[in-house]
Structure formats: C-alpha cells, structure tokens
Write a protein that holds these residues in place. Structure first.
Motif, PDB file in Angstrom:
ATOM      1  N   SER A   1      20.382 -18.140  12.034  1.00 41.08           N
ATOM      2  CA  SER A   1      19.917 -17.279  13.116  1.00 41.08           C
ATOM      3  C   SER A   1      18.484 -16.811  12.859  1.00 41.08           C
ATOM      4  N   GLN A   2      18.181 -16.543  11.609  1.00 42.73           N
ATOM      5  CA  GLN A   2      16.811 -16.134  11.278  1.00 42.73           C
ATOM      6  C   GLN A   2      15.828 -17.259  11.587  1.00 42.73           C
ATOM      7  N   ARG A   3      16.216 -18.497  11.310  1.00 38.37           N
ATOM      8  CA  ARG A   3      15.354 -19.651  11.617  1.00 38.37           C
ATOM      9  C   ARG A   3      15.147 -19.792  13.121  1.00 38.37           C
ATOM     10  N   VAL A   4      16.219 -19.586  13.898  1.00 37.65           N
ATOM     11  CA  VAL A   4      16.115 -19.667  15.364  1.00 37.65           C
ATOM     12  C   VAL A   4      15.056 -18.690  15.854  1.00 37.65           C
ATOM     13  N   LEU A   5      15.117 -17.467  15.367  1.00 35.68           N
ATOM     14  CA  LEU A   5      14.158 -16.441  15.791  1.00 35.68           C
ATOM     15  C   LEU A   5      12.739 -16.810  15.369  1.00 35.68           C
TER      16      LEU A   5
ATOM     17  N   VAL B   1      10.688  -7.538  11.063  1.00 35.22           N
ATOM     18  CA  VAL B   1      10.131  -6.192  11.055  1.00 35.22           C
ATOM     19  C   VAL B   1      10.601  -5.433   9.818  1.00 35.22           C
ATOM     20  N   CYS B   2      11.902  -5.490   9.554  1.00 32.06           N
ATOM     21  CA  CYS B   2      12.446  -4.766   8.407  1.00 32.06           C
ATOM     22  C   CYS B   2      13.866  -5.218   8.123  1.00 32.06           C
ATOM     23  N   ILE B   3      14.343  -4.815   6.976  1.00 35.06           N
ATOM     24  CA  ILE B   3      15.750  -4.959   6.638  1.00 35.06           C
ATOM     25  C   ILE B   3      16.327  -3.559   6.708  1.00 35.06           C
ATOM     26  N   ASP B   4      17.350  -3.396   7.546  1.00 39.13           N
ATOM     27  CA  ASP B   4      17.980  -2.103   7.753  1.00 39.13           C
ATOM     28  C   ASP B   4      18.499  -1.570   6.418  1.00 39.13           C
ATOM     29  N   GLY B   5      18.242  -0.327   6.129  1.00 39.86           N
ATOM     30  CA  GLY B   5      18.646   0.271   4.871  1.00 39.86           C
ATOM     31  C   GLY B   5      20.136   0.507   4.731  1.00 39.86           C
TER      32      GLY B   5
ATOM     33  N   ILE C   1      10.665  -8.165  22.715  1.00 38.24           N
ATOM     34  CA  ILE C   1      12.085  -8.472  22.586  1.00 38.24           C
ATOM     35  C   ILE C   1      12.482  -8.279  21.125  1.00 38.24           C
ATOM     36  N   LYS C   2      13.501  -7.454  20.939  1.00 37.17           N
ATOM     37  CA  LYS C   2      14.032  -7.202  19.605  1.00 37.17           C
ATOM     38  C   LYS C   2      15.210  -8.142  19.355  1.00 37.17           C
ATOM     39  N   ALA C   3      15.469  -8.390  18.073  1.00 34.85           N
ATOM     40  CA  ALA C   3      16.642  -9.171  17.668  1.00 34.85           C
ATOM     41  C   ALA C   3      17.104  -8.636  16.321  1.00 34.85           C
ATOM     42  N   LYS C   4      18.378  -8.874  16.044  1.00 34.31           N
ATOM     43  CA  LYS C   4      18.968  -8.396  14.800  1.00 34.31           C
ATOM     44  C   LYS C   4      19.963  -9.444  14.332  1.00 34.31           C
ATOM     45  N   THR C   5      19.966  -9.725  13.046  1.00 41.09           N
ATOM     46  CA  THR C   5      20.924 -10.654  12.478  1.00 41.09           C
ATOM     47  C   THR C   5      21.337 -10.160  11.099  1.00 41.09           C
ATOM     48  N   THR C   6      22.480 -10.616  10.637  1.00 43.36           N
ATOM     49  CA  THR C   6      22.888 -10.245   9.283  1.00 43.36           C
ATOM     50  C   THR C   6      22.040 -11.009   8.284  1.00 43.36           C
ATOM     51  N   MET C   7      21.841 -10.410   7.121  1.00 41.45           N
ATOM     52  CA  MET C   7      20.948 -11.012   6.126  1.00 41.45           C
ATOM     53  C   MET C   7      21.441 -12.363   5.622  1.00 41.45           C
ATOM     54  N   ASN C   8      22.731 -12.645   5.753  1.00 39.91           N
ATOM     55  CA  ASN C   8      23.263 -13.926   5.293  1.00 39.91           C
ATOM     56  C   ASN C   8      23.229 -15.008   6.372  1.00 39.91           C
ATOM     57  N   ASN C   9      22.795 -14.663   7.571  1.00 42.97           N
ATOM     58  CA  ASN C   9      22.773 -15.625   8.667  1.00 42.97           C
ATOM     59  C   ASN C   9      21.387 -16.283   8.747  1.00 42.97           C
ATOM     60  N   ILE C  10      21.149 -17.165   7.793  1.00 42.40           N
ATOM     61  CA  ILE C  10      19.853 -17.833   7.688  1.00 42.40           C
ATOM     62  C   ILE C  10      19.562 -18.679   8.925  1.00 42.40           C
TER      63      ILE C  10
ATOM     64  N   GLN D   1      23.352  -6.263   5.100  1.00 44.00           N
ATOM     65  CA  GLN D   1      22.428  -5.436   5.857  1.00 44.00           C
ATOM     66  C   GLN D   1      21.964  -6.258   7.053  1.00 44.00           C
ATOM     67  N   PHE D   2      21.471  -5.579   8.064  1.00 43.62           N
ATOM     68  CA  PHE D   2      20.883  -6.257   9.202  1.00 43.62           C
ATOM     69  C   PHE D   2      19.400  -6.482   8.959  1.00 43.62           C
ATOM     70  N   VAL D   3      18.899  -7.604   9.470  1.00 44.26           N
ATOM     71  CA  VAL D   3      17.480  -7.921   9.440  1.00 44.26           C
ATOM     72  C   VAL D   3      16.980  -7.783  10.874  1.00 44.26           C
ATOM     73  N   ASP D   4      15.967  -6.964  11.078  1.00 44.74           N
ATOM     74  CA  ASP D   4      15.422  -6.703  12.422  1.00 44.74           C
ATOM     75  C   ASP D   4      14.187  -7.570  12.670  1.00 44.74           C
ATOM     76  N   TYR D   5      14.112  -8.112  13.881  1.00 42.09           N
ATOM     77  CA  TYR D   5      12.988  -8.964  14.300  1.00 42.09           C
ATOM     78  C   TYR D   5      12.405  -8.429  15.583  1.00 42.09           C
ATOM     79  N   LEU D   6      11.153  -8.826  15.864  1.00 41.04           N
ATOM     80  CA  LEU D   6      10.477  -8.433  17.088  1.00 41.04           C
ATOM     81  C   LEU D   6       9.579  -9.567  17.561  1.00 41.04           C
ATOM     82  N   LEU D   7       9.576  -9.785  18.861  1.00 40.97           N
ATOM     83  CA  LEU D   7       8.650 -10.730  19.499  1.00 40.97           C
ATOM     84  C   LEU D   7       7.839  -9.944  20.506  1.00 40.97           C
ATOM     85  N   GLU D   8       6.537 -10.029  20.384  1.00 39.74           N
ATOM     86  CA  GLU D   8       5.653  -9.399  21.363  1.00 39.74           C
ATOM     87  C   GLU D   8       5.048 -10.497  22.226  1.00 39.74           C
TER      88      GLU D   8
END
Length: 167
Positions: A132-136, A144-148, A121-130, A159-166
């Motif tokens: 949401s990042q904590r929820v993930l 995974v990365c910060i979108d360039g 499952i992928k997820a994406k959040t804005t870099m300022n949305n701390i 920028q968007f911050v990309d996450y992944l759950l395996e």
C-alpha cells in the motif's frame, strides 16, 4: 490488466458483499477488522445504503475497481471530503488474487485523474503494508509521519503511516 473505476450504485450490494466476504481474511491481515456485523448481509445492505447517501451528499465518493470482464476486483474511496479546506482522504483495497499486479496503483491513478474537487488528499496505511505504501508513493504521495500510537493487530504491535498528496 485493464481496469476501470465505477461509482458505487445500489445494484452493486450483493456482488460487493460477496467480494468483501471472500477477501475478509486477506484484508484483515493488513487492516483492522470491520467486525462480525459487517459480514451479515442484512447489516451490509444497511451500510451500503448509508454509503450511497453519504455519496449523494458529496461527503464521499465510492468506486468499485473492475476488470475488463466487469468483475469487482477492488474498491477505492475518497472520504471525509472537506471542500472548505480542500482536503479529503483516500482508501483502497484490492482482492487477494489481484494483489501485486499494479491494480491499486492504476486505480489510484484513475481516481486522481477524475477527482479534482480538493487540493490535498490524505492516506493512511499500517506500517507493515509495504504494498500500500508503494501504491501511494507511485502516485506522488509523500510520507508525512508515523503515528505515535501503537495498536495490536494479528498479534503484532503496529502503527499507522500517514501520507499526503498536494495537487
């Protein structure tokens, strides 16, 4: 606070519209606007029906987050379900008055307990949305990365911050 997640139904349109409209300014602080048309009830109903069709086809699963009294306090969705590649993307939003209470993390945990049709499952959040990042991260997602690509939202370069759950 106890919560539940329930599949989106046709009968939810008016209540969901009120929820989205009352939280619009709050949501648009952290995510790009859905545009003016989204907040016209006639357009909203059309989009609602389109979401239900997408859900019926198995392309997405849409859930409402409800409190113990049955009020909508957020939503959580699994979209772009690709069973061939065992991957989907999650998105969620919690109303302003419920933020910071662990609702997003609980809802994501509930979704992960019910959703087993994909392995990633992928997820994406804005870099300022701390928040949401904590929820993930509380639910095992790894950054995974910060979108360039940068974009402007509310006068900020983000920028968007990309996450992944395996699973």
């Amino acid at each position: 606070m106890g919560i539940s997640i329930n599949s989106l139904q046709e009968r939810d349109a008016e209540e969901l519209y009120r929820f989205e409209k009352s939280n619009r300014q709050f949501f648009e602080q952290m995510v790009p606007s859905r545009g003016e048309d989204y907040y016209n009830f006639e357009t909203f109903k059309i989009r609602h029906i389109e979401l239900l069709a997408e859900q019926q086809e198995g392309k997405s699963k849409f859930y409402l987050i409800r409190d113990n009294s049955g009020n909508i306090i957020g939503r959580i969705n699994l979209v772009d379900i690709d069973t061939k590649n065992d991957i989907a993307e999650v998105g969620y939003r919690v109303g302003q008055e419920y933020g910071g209470k662990g609702i997003g993390a609980k809802a994501l945990k509930l979704l992960l307990e019910t959703e087993i049709s994909v392995k990633k499952i992928k997820a994406k959040t804005t870099m300022n949305n701390i928040g949401s990042q904590r929820v993930l991260e509380k639910n095992g997602f790894k950054q995974v990365c910060i979108d360039g690509d940068e974009f402007e939202m509310n006068g900020q370069q983000l920028q968007f911050v990309d996450y992944l759950l395996e699973l």
